[in-house]
Design an enzyme around this catalytic site. Structure first.
Site, PDB file in Angstrom:
ATOM      1  CG  HIS A 147      37.156  45.257  43.199  1.00  0.00           C
ATOM      2  ND1 HIS A 147      37.698  45.426  44.629  1.00  0.00           N
ATOM      3  CD2 HIS A 147      37.509  44.027  42.703  1.00  0.00           C
ATOM      4  CE1 HIS A 147      38.005  44.827  45.132  1.00  0.00           C
ATOM      5  NE2 HIS A 147      38.652  43.924  44.698  1.00  0.00           N
ATOM      6  CG  ASP A 184      34.979  40.129  47.966  1.00  0.00           C
ATOM      7  OD1 ASP A 184      35.530  39.519  47.462  1.00  0.00           O
ATOM      8  OD2 ASP A 184      35.980  40.583  48.626  1.00  0.00           O
ATOM      9  CG  ASP A 272      37.795  37.086  48.538  1.00  0.00           C
ATOM     10  OD1 ASP A 272      36.687  37.672  49.525  1.00  0.00           O
ATOM     11  OD2 ASP A 272      37.558  37.567  48.071  1.00  0.00           O
TER      12      ASP A 272
HETATM   13  C1  3YP Z   1      42.588  41.605  43.058  1.00  0.00           C
HETATM   14  C2  3YP Z   1      44.307  42.507  42.439  1.00  0.00           C
HETATM   15  C3  3YP Z   1      45.096  42.240  43.439  1.00  0.00           C
HETATM   16  C4  3YP Z   1      43.970  41.804  44.802  1.00  0.00           C
HETATM   17  C5  3YP Z   1      42.888  41.305  43.879  1.00  0.00           C
HETATM   18  C6  3YP Z   1      41.276  40.982  44.845  1.00  0.00           C
HETATM   19  C7  3YP Z   1      40.499  40.684  43.828  1.00  0.00           C
HETATM   20  C8  3YP Z   1      38.672  40.146  44.888  1.00  0.00           C
HETATM   21  O1  3YP Z   1      38.560  39.159  44.924  1.00  0.00           O
HETATM   22  N1  3YP Z   1      38.248  40.792  45.219  1.00  0.00           N
HETATM   23  O2  3YP Z   1      36.944  41.276  45.728  1.00  0.00           O
HETATM   24 ZN    ZN Z   2      37.678  39.690  46.673  1.00  0.00          ZN
END
Ligand code: 3YP
Ligand code: ZN
Length: 376
Positions: A147, A184, A272
């Site tokens: 991210h 992911d 996930d």
């Molecule tokens: C970050 C804030 C709400 C969802 C979360 C996702 C984190 C993640 O696994 N990103 O690939």
């Molecule tokens: Zn994720």
């Protein structure tokens, strides 16, 4: 029998010490009384437990341990702004740490160095594979990265580890085409942002439609300028399981890789999308992750001498991430741990292998974009 693959495996004790803080997804005011209920959802124990499961399994005897160095500032600056790197460094000096940018991405004191060790691990795994020390590698790193955009961290991500490794492969190791396959469950928005106008890195993200970030990862987003066509998004409806992911892989991801002809494939390997994950609503089981691993490995064999590096992203079920992770490593090594999937009696009757028309349609729509992927 095919000669056994040499599989690199990378973990660092500090990855298990990532301080995800006491905030996030709990009321800010501890007097409300919910705070001590449990760990932060991204607590490092989930990944540490995956690592420990590997250590007590027969995999420990066949994996080649790789050591993670620290990404240096110039490694980070290939994909991040100086301001962002400085932000993380300074937040990390606070007694109680701080946040990577969006208020949902905590780091503890010293978190800068752990994040640099995660990016460094991704670099070192790529180096080992491209250099021929190992055939393929799994970098079980933490914190995650996909991210993190050029100029800000978000969604638990500080630095974009996969992109740091891709830039290293390109600028230091001299590769000209790197493909990222991001399975992911969340959108790899940071990776997409970093390579948006760059045709040397193909970014492919399979994700649950509008899961996180909610306003990104649309099929229509395909890169721009010289990078037009080199960003591929495959949003999948909630409830997508093994058959959906396998079909998306067969019909979209692999054809796109065949067009692009990468010299190296990086898998942004989150667990996930699993049927046990608290942060998404997909239904992939260990069997599905094994299939995805096999498919990407076969693609790497036919396109780039098997050069594929798995780089850990998300995964929040402390129960199931180790199971899925062992499954992926079983495929990479060809070694059965004997552990199996203890959750399959609970998960398999739930329709984890179903494939519905609305899911087929989404995949067919994504398939139309393969023709726009740049050729070498
Ligand atoms: C970050 C804030 C709400 C969802 C979360 C996702 C984190 C993640 O696994 N990103 O690939
Ligand atoms: Zn994720």
């Amino acid at each position: 029998m095919a000669p056994q693959r040499r599989v690199g495996y990378l973990w660092d004790t500090l990855y298990g010490w990532v301080d995800s803080g006491s905030g996030g997804f709990t009321p800010a005011d501890p007097s409300l009384g919910l705070q001590p209920i449990s760990h932060h959802i991204a607590h490092a124990d989930t990944k540490r437990r995956f690592h420990e499961a590997v250590q007590v399994s027969p995999l420990a005897d066949v994996l080649s341990p790789l050591k993670a160095g620290l990404a240096q500032e110039d490694d980070l600056l290939r994909v991040h702004t100086a301001e962002h790197v400085e932000w993380i460094r300074s937040q990390s000096e606070n007694t109680k740490g701080g946040d990577a940018g969006d208020g949902a991405s905590p780091l503890g004191r010293g978190g800068y160095d752990i994040a640099r060790r995660a990016s460094g691990g991704a670099i070192d795994a790529v180096h080992a594979v491209v250099n021929g020390d190992v055939d393929t590698a799994y970098a079980l790193i933490n914190p995650p990265g996909h991210h993190a955009e050029r100029a800000r961290g978000m969604g638990f991500c500080l630095f974009n580890n996969v992109s740091v490794a891709a830039a290293y492969a390109r600028d230091v190791l001299g590769l000209s085409r790197v493909a990222v396959v991001d399975w992911d469950v969340h959108h790899g928005n940071g990776t997409q942002d970093i390579w948006w106008e760059d045709p040397s890195v193909l970014t492919i993200s399979l994700h649950q439609d509008r899961c996180f970030p909610p306003e990104s990862g649309f099929r229509e987003d395909n890169g721009a300028g010289a990078g037009a066509g080199a960003a591929l998004n495959i949003p999948l409806p909630p409830g997508s399981g093994n058959a959906v992911y396998e079909r998306a892989m067969q019909n979209v991801v692999i054809p796109a890789l065949e067009v692009f002809q990468p010299e190296l494939i990086l898998v942004a390997s989150g667990f996930d999308a699993s049927a046990m994950d608290p942060l998404a609503r997909q239904m992939v089981t260990q069997r599905g992750f094994k299939t995805l691993t096999r498919l990407v490995l076969e693609a790497a064999d036919s396109l780039c001498q098997g050069r594929v590096v798995f780089i850990q992203e998300g995964g929040y079920s402390p129960y199931y991430v180790p199971v899925c992770g062992l499954g992926a490593l079983e495929i990479l090594t060809g070694v059965d741990t004997g552990f199996g999937d203890p959750y399959s009696p609970v998960l398999d009757p739930q329709g984890v292998d179903d494939l519905y028309e609305h899911q087929r349609i989404e995949i067919a729509e994504a398939q139309k974009l393969v023709k726009n992927v740049p050729r070498p």
